[in-house]
Scaffold this motif. Structure first.
Motif, mmCIF file in Angstrom:
data_model
loop_
_atom_site.group_PDB
_atom_site.id
_atom_site.type_symbol
_atom_site.label_atom_id
_atom_site.label_comp_id
_atom_site.label_asym_id
_atom_site.label_seq_id
_atom_site.Cartn_x
_atom_site.Cartn_y
_atom_site.Cartn_z
ATOM 1 N N LYS A 92 57.335 54.754 66.577
ATOM 2 C CA LYS A 92 56.890 55.737 65.590
ATOM 3 C C LYS A 92 55.398 55.592 65.289
ATOM 4 O O LYS A 92 54.675 56.589 65.160
ATOM 5 C CB LYS A 92 57.696 55.576 64.292
ATOM 6 C CG LYS A 92 59.147 55.981 64.411
ATOM 7 C CD LYS A 92 59.859 55.799 63.072
ATOM 8 C CE LYS A 92 61.334 56.165 63.171
ATOM 9 N NZ LYS A 92 62.036 55.964 61.874
ATOM 10 N N TYR A 93 54.945 54.362 65.171
ATOM 11 C CA TYR A 93 53.527 54.132 64.854
ATOM 12 C C TYR A 93 52.627 54.665 65.969
ATOM 13 O O TYR A 93 51.631 55.342 65.708
ATOM 14 C CB TYR A 93 53.283 52.629 64.641
ATOM 15 C CG TYR A 93 51.852 52.308 64.284
ATOM 16 C CD1 TYR A 93 51.451 52.261 62.957
ATOM 17 C CD2 TYR A 93 50.898 52.044 65.272
ATOM 18 C CE1 TYR A 93 50.139 51.968 62.617
ATOM 19 C CE2 TYR A 93 49.594 51.763 64.944
ATOM 20 C CZ TYR A 93 49.215 51.723 63.615
ATOM 21 O OH TYR A 93 47.911 51.440 63.290
ATOM 22 N N GLY B 96 49.892 36.372 64.518
ATOM 23 C CA GLY B 96 50.516 37.689 64.551
ATOM 24 C C GLY B 96 49.563 38.837 64.769
ATOM 25 O O GLY B 96 49.972 40.000 64.678
ATOM 26 N N TYR B 97 48.289 38.547 65.098
ATOM 27 C CA TYR B 97 47.320 39.616 65.312
ATOM 28 C C TYR B 97 47.186 39.925 66.810
ATOM 29 O O TYR B 97 47.317 39.037 67.654
ATOM 30 C CB TYR B 97 45.952 39.235 64.730
ATOM 31 C CG TYR B 97 45.963 39.131 63.223
ATOM 32 C CD1 TYR B 97 45.958 40.275 62.429
ATOM 33 C CD2 TYR B 97 45.997 37.887 62.596
ATOM 34 C CE1 TYR B 97 45.969 40.178 61.041
ATOM 35 C CE2 TYR B 97 46.012 37.787 61.205
ATOM 36 C CZ TYR B 97 45.993 38.934 60.437
ATOM 37 O OH TYR B 97 46.017 38.842 59.082
ATOM 38 N N LEU C 244 47.057 48.245 65.696
ATOM 39 C CA LEU C 244 48.385 47.802 65.254
ATOM 40 C C LEU C 244 48.269 46.773 64.133
ATOM 41 O O LEU C 244 47.399 45.890 64.181
ATOM 42 C CB LEU C 244 49.160 47.197 66.431
ATOM 43 C CG LEU C 244 49.607 48.158 67.538
ATOM 44 C CD1 LEU C 244 50.254 47.381 68.675
ATOM 45 C CD2 LEU C 244 50.563 49.209 67.004
ATOM 46 N N PRO C 245 49.122 46.850 63.115
ATOM 47 C CA PRO C 245 49.076 45.857 62.034
ATOM 48 C C PRO C 245 49.594 44.501 62.501
ATOM 49 O O PRO C 245 49.986 44.326 63.657
ATOM 50 C CB PRO C 245 49.992 46.479 60.965
ATOM 51 C CG PRO C 245 50.920 47.359 61.730
ATOM 52 C CD PRO C 245 50.134 47.886 62.896
ATOM 53 N N PHE D 190 57.262 43.568 66.210
ATOM 54 C CA PHE D 190 56.553 44.466 65.308
ATOM 55 C C PHE D 190 57.365 44.612 64.023
ATOM 56 O O PHE D 190 58.595 44.650 64.065
ATOM 57 C CB PHE D 190 56.379 45.830 65.978
ATOM 58 C CG PHE D 190 55.507 46.774 65.202
ATOM 59 C CD1 PHE D 190 54.129 46.690 65.267
ATOM 60 C CD2 PHE D 190 56.075 47.747 64.406
ATOM 61 C CE1 PHE D 190 53.333 47.562 64.560
ATOM 62 C CE2 PHE D 190 55.292 48.626 63.693
ATOM 63 C CZ PHE D 190 53.903 48.533 63.770
ATOM 64 N N PRO D 191 56.697 44.678 62.851
ATOM 65 C CA PRO D 191 57.446 44.822 61.591
ATOM 66 C C PRO D 191 58.350 46.054 61.621
ATOM 67 O O PRO D 191 57.887 47.169 61.817
ATOM 68 C CB PRO D 191 56.335 44.963 60.542
ATOM 69 C CG PRO D 191 55.150 44.294 61.148
ATOM 70 C CD PRO D 191 55.254 44.548 62.626
#
Length: 271
Positions: free
Chosen positions: A188-189, A219-220, A245-246, A179-180
């Motif tokens: 946190k997200y 990455g999705y 999620l991004p 995750f970035p």
């Protein structure tokens, strides 16, 4: 016979008549009634306080529910019991056999110059360069010497493209998807976007929801599944957050991006 009060002062004087009253027994006998009354009062007060104090505390301090979302790190979570899935082996698709073009061959015949048609004469390189006749190259299946076709007459050549099969996700790769910002940003997200279902709060439901999803080669997040269910409303909320999620940094195997399975636990807890 009248009832005798053993705690009365008259009874004490009668017992110690003509005896040494300065001895301690006289004083103990004389104060016996006061001690018994004081002990009875103390026991009664303690019993009343013991029975009524919890109720008074509950009335003075009403219970309050505080919502708290706790996300457990994957490294500290006990490994869930997951049935091993048999990975499908992708069989390589053999390329189609090469097709060969066949052109009808005509045996040469020797004739006199006056019998030769001008169109049948052998053309020079300059004449071929200036001509407007189109020369085409194509592969034709099924031609033979007797039933040959002129390749230039074919208007369309149909080629069959093999179907590209979707690559199966990996369980472990050289470089796992990330995750970035790392795992801390993921926690946190989730904590920021997760909403505790009101129905689950009212019913006092709390516990863990374990999800497994695929981080594809781009990455999705996709193919989200619930491995351990807690409550339909909690399961639905956990899936919603993970679906939002991004884009991740995709996993890599042998230097190329590949789809990878990822397991994420989400904890619902009331305090």
């Amino acid at each position: 016979m009248s009832k005798v009060d053993l705690t009365s002062l008259e009874w004490c004087e009668l017992i110690f008549k003509d005896r040494n009253k300065s001895y301690g027994a006289y004083k103990m006998r004389r104060d016996l009634g006061k001690r018994q009354a004081a002990a009875l009062i103390i026991v009664t007060v303690v019993a009343l306080v013991g029975f009524t104090l919890p109720r008074l505390i509950r009335m003075a301090m009403p219970a309050q529910k505080e919502e708290m979302v706790e996300v457990t790190r994957l490294s500290t979570l006990e490994e869930p019991e997951i049935k091993e899935e048999t990975m499908k082996k992708v069989e390589p698709i053999a390329p189609p056999p090469a097709l060969k073009s066949t052109i009808k061959f005509t045996a040469p015949v020797i004739r006199k110059d006056e019998e030769v048609n001008e169109d049948d004469e052998l053309k020079s390189q300059d004449e071929l360069t200036q001509t407007k006749v189109q020369i085409s190259i194509a592969d034709v299946k099924g031609n033979d010497e007797l039933n040959g076709k002129d390749i230039a007459d074919l208007q369309e050549v149909i080629t069959q493209t093999p179907e590209v099969q979707k690559e199966e996700p990996y369980d472990m790769v050289e470089q796992m998807p990330q995750f970035p910002g790392g795992p801390a940003e993921l926690l946190k997200y989730i904590a920021k976007n997760l909403k505790y279902p009101i129905i689950a709060q009212e019913n006092g439901i709390q516990g863990k929801v374990i999800l497994r999803f695929v981080v594809n080669a781009k990455g999705y997040v996709e193919d989200i599944k619930v491995l351990r269910s807690l409550d339909p409303y909690c399961d639905k909320e956990a899936v919603r957050v993970v679906k939002s999620l991004p884009q991740w940094i995709p996993g890599k195997q042998n230097g190329r991006n590949v789809p990878v399975y990822y397991t994420c636990p989400i904890v619902f807890k009331l305090q």
